[in-house]
Design a protein around this motif. Structure first.
Motif, short mmCIF file in Angstrom:
data_model
loop_
_atom_site.label_atom_id
_atom_site.label_comp_id
_atom_site.label_asym_id
_atom_site.label_seq_id
_atom_site.Cartn_x
_atom_site.Cartn_y
_atom_site.Cartn_z
N GLU A 372 -23.13 -9.73 -0.38
CA GLU A 372 -22.16 -9.00 -1.33
C GLU A 372 -22.05 -8.06 -0.66
N GLY A 373 -19.95 -8.06 -1.19
CA GLY A 373 -19.86 -6.76 0.23
C GLY A 373 -18.47 -6.80 0.82
N SER A 374 -17.95 -6.00 1.47
CA SER A 374 -17.33 -5.71 2.26
C SER A 374 -17.50 -6.87 3.59
N TRP A 375 -18.82 -6.35 4.10
CA TRP A 375 -18.90 -6.99 5.02
C TRP A 375 -19.71 -8.34 5.15
N GLY A 393 -13.91 -15.13 0.40
CA GLY A 393 -13.93 -13.60 -0.85
C GLY A 393 -13.22 -12.93 0.54
N GLN A 394 -13.94 -12.47 1.38
CA GLN A 394 -13.39 -11.83 2.81
C GLN A 394 -12.01 -11.48 3.54
N ARG A 395 -11.83 -13.30 3.61
CA ARG A 395 -10.53 -13.84 3.63
C ARG A 395 -9.78 -13.20 3.39
N VAL A 396 -9.85 -13.91 2.04
CA VAL A 396 -8.52 -13.98 0.86
C VAL A 396 -8.48 -12.47 1.54
N VAL A 397 -9.45 -10.81 0.77
CA VAL A 397 -9.34 -9.86 0.18
C VAL A 397 -8.83 -9.05 1.73
N ASP A 398 -8.49 -10.02 3.00
CA ASP A 398 -8.00 -9.32 4.30
C ASP A 398 -6.57 -9.97 4.24
N VAL A 399 -6.07 -11.26 3.40
CA VAL A 399 -4.98 -11.21 3.73
C VAL A 399 -4.28 -10.19 2.95
N ALA A 443 -1.53 -14.28 -5.06
CA ALA A 443 -3.40 -14.41 -6.00
C ALA A 443 -4.07 -13.59 -4.83
N CYS A 444 -3.83 -13.62 -3.96
CA CYS A 444 -5.09 -12.60 -3.16
C CYS A 444 -5.31 -11.09 -3.52
N ARG A 445 -4.28 -10.60 -3.28
CA ARG A 445 -3.91 -8.95 -4.21
C ARG A 445 -4.69 -8.89 -5.25
N ARG A 446 -4.85 -10.14 -7.03
CA ARG A 446 -5.30 -10.07 -7.74
C ARG A 446 -6.93 -10.23 -7.88
N TYR A 447 -6.98 -11.50 -6.65
CA TYR A 447 -8.33 -11.49 -6.28
C TYR A 447 -9.19 -10.39 -5.92
N LYS A 448 -7.92 -9.19 -5.10
CA LYS A 448 -8.74 -8.40 -4.07
C LYS A 448 -9.27 -7.31 -5.44
N ALA A 460 -13.65 -14.30 -8.98
CA ALA A 460 -13.23 -14.58 -8.91
C ALA A 460 -12.31 -15.52 -8.26
N ARG A 461 -12.73 -16.30 -7.47
CA ARG A 461 -12.32 -17.34 -7.18
C ARG A 461 -10.86 -18.06 -7.60
N GLY A 462 -11.26 -18.38 -8.67
CA GLY A 462 -10.42 -18.95 -10.04
C GLY A 462 -9.00 -18.72 -9.82
N LEU A 463 -8.41 -17.36 -9.26
CA LEU A 463 -7.85 -16.85 -9.20
C LEU A 463 -6.77 -17.60 -8.04
N ILE A 464 -7.70 -17.77 -6.60
CA ILE A 464 -7.43 -18.49 -5.43
C ILE A 464 -6.83 -20.15 -5.41
N PRO A 465 -5.56 -20.15 -5.09
CA PRO A 465 -5.01 -21.30 -4.90
C PRO A 465 -5.62 -22.21 -4.30
N PHE A 466 -5.95 -23.70 -4.39
CA PHE A 466 -7.20 -24.44 -4.23
C PHE A 466 -7.15 -24.92 -3.30
#
Length: 531
Positions: A372-375, A393-399, A443-448, A460-466
């Protein structure tokens, strides 16, 4: 779809001969392997399999299930894996993993290290503390009386895991989110120039001097059908923990023994070498050398000549490397407590070390962590490795942070005209596609935001496009692979699933050419179920 890729990890050698032997044994009285010198060659065996098994229509297709092929599939949308897993027969899927004896590094609050083998970590995570306990009465949650192991996931989650800040290349602390067993996988041992080793699968992502790369890609690893290493075509440096001097004096037994005989502590030797104290302790243990503790214990100070009260004088004695007994004798007093030196605050940085050899170890039970976490990485046997690809998660936050392009992480179909099996026909325009890109970005911003609010990744990943892009390993036998091609390469199958089958097909043709030729003539894209 231009990024889609399928590559062979391993495959049964002489598969058509294997099928022939199994088919022959089904109807032969003798022990067929004792006739191995009389078996037809691979090409002739393929002809006999077609003639006596596939063309014959005998309905006994078990021999086709013995040869196995393992494929690495990359950059496909998540929905494609969902599609090909539906109605599958004899097809297995898996992700990156490490061998069970790989040591994961944790950091005590004092700064000391604790290393736990990942197989032991999985056992603790799954079964609880190793000491068995006896429950005399029914537990508070309805557990029946008997022997049990107490759950310790909460404690394991609180342990301080060593992770790497990929922006600063300085090690920080993280925590475990999950520990998974990935089943039996072909495992290779990488040996580094400084003596470190890492046992992992070819698809495990390692942090190299060129960034994150899968092991097989980073080394340009070429293996035969039995997974034996044929060649390593690329030079690769892996990022490891610690700071190492080029001369690495601490790894030379005579030199280290001479320092120990002089009475130097691990800290004093480490300062000479420019490395951590833990490194010196490790090599001293390797050479069975006993290091001085360096700790000053004794009584309160007793009146003497009073020199010990002079800070400058006392610091001068310490700088000479004198022990407390010597200083006490000079000061004319008893031994005394000395204040612990203030840490210098030196940060532990990652450094590259070249891989010097690769060896195949065989099939082993493998494991992985989710961090878990940023890294999303951790230190395994001193090497920085990526955690499981299970969560994105981290890939989505990176977007969301504009570090990655949307289409690096999400799959969107190309522009054009489409039709489905219900008869719907439509055009996917550039304007609509741009709207979908914006939707993914939002969606990525919402996930973050949800992650920053403390939400669990699986929530949180329920918010990500499939259609997140995924890599996976897929294994199948000859029969199950034909079954998959029947289901997913027909004209009305999902477009991306058809593309996957198209990428698999050349490997199937190379592997079992006679069977592939028969399949192409009789069943390819005809929507029949394979034998």
């Amino acid at each position: 779809m231009d990024r889609f890729a399928v590559e062979v990890i391993t495959q049964t050698p002489n598969p058509q001969q294997t099928i022939y032997a199994a088919m022959h044994q089904d109807y032969a009285e003798e022990f067929v392997t004792r006739e191995r010198d009389r078996w037809p060659d691979e090409s002739r065996c393929g002809e006999l399999v077609i003639k006596n098994l596939l063309k014959g229509g005998r309905g006994h297709y078990g021999p086709l299930e013995h040869p196995q092929i393992v494929l690495n599939c990359g950059w496909f949308p998540h929905s494609t894996m969902q599609q090909i897993r539906t109605h599958r027969v004899g097809v297995s899927f898996d992700v990156q993993c490490l061998a069970g004896d790989t040591e994961v590094t944790f950091v005590h609050a004092s700064g000391g290290l604790r290393k736990i083998k990942i197989a032991e970590l999985y056992d603790l995570w799954t079964n609880g503390e190793q000491a068995s306990r006896e429950r005399k009465i029914r537990g508070c949650k309805g557990e029946p009386p008997g022997t049990y192991r107490r759950d310790c996931k909460t404690r394991l989650k609180k342990m301080r895991l060593r992770v790497l800040n990929e922006e600063t290349d300085i090690f920080e602390l993280g925590h475990i989110q999950d520990v998974m067993c990935s089943g039996l996988q072909p495992v290779y041992r990488l040996t580094l120039a400084d003596g470190k080793t890492l046992d992992c699968t070819t698809n495990h992502r390692l942090y190299t001097s060129q960034g994150w790369q899968r092991m097989g890609d980073a080394l340009g690893l070429i293996a035969d059908a039995d997974n034996q290493v044929l060649a390593v075509t690329k030079t690769c440096e892996l990022m490891t923990n610690g700071v190492v001097r080029p001369d690495a004096l601490y790894s030379q037994e005579p030199w280290l023994k001479a320092q120990v005989n002089q009475g130097l502590t691990a800290k004093q030797i480490a300062e000479q070498c420019g490395c951590s104290v833990e490194v010196i302790r490790h090599w001293a243990k390797q050479f069975q050398l006993k290091l001085p503790s360096g700790r000053w214990r004794g009584l309160k100070t007793v009146a003497g000549n009073g020199l010990y009260r002079d800070k400058a004088w006392l610091q001068a004695q310490l700088a000479q490397g004198l022990y407390v007994d010597d200083i006490a004798a000079l000061a004319g007093c008893s031994m005394f407590w000395a204040a612990k030196p203030t840490p210098t605050g030196r940060k532990l940085k990652a450094h590259p070390v070249q891989v010097v050899s690769v060896e195949y170890l065989g099939m082993q039970t493998t494991y992985d962590l989710e961090v878990e976490g940023s890294w999303h990485n951790f230190v395994a046997n001193g090497v920085v490795v990526h955690n499981s690809f299970r969560y994105t998660g981290q890939r989505v936050v990176d977007v969301a942070d504009d570090k990655l392009e949307v289409e690096e992480v999400f799959y969107l179909r190309p522009l054009g005209f489409y039709a489905d099996r219900q008869g719907k026909k439509y055009e996917y325009t550039a304007e609509q596609r741009q709207q979908d890109i914006e939707w993914c970005l939002e969606a990525c911003r919402r996930y973050k935001v949800r992650i920053e609010q403390g939400f669990a990744e699986e929530h949180a990943r329920g918010l990500i496009p499939f259609d997140v892009r995924q890599h996976w390993v897929m294994s199948a036998n000859v029969r199950s692979l034909m079954h998959l091609l029947d289901l997913r390469w027909k004209a009305d199958a999902q477009l991306e699933a058809q593309k996957l089958c198209e990428c698999i097909w050349p490997h199937f043709q190379t592997w079992v050419p006679a069977i592939a030729a028969w399949y192409e003539d009789n069943r390819l894209k005809k929507a029949r179920l394979a034998p």
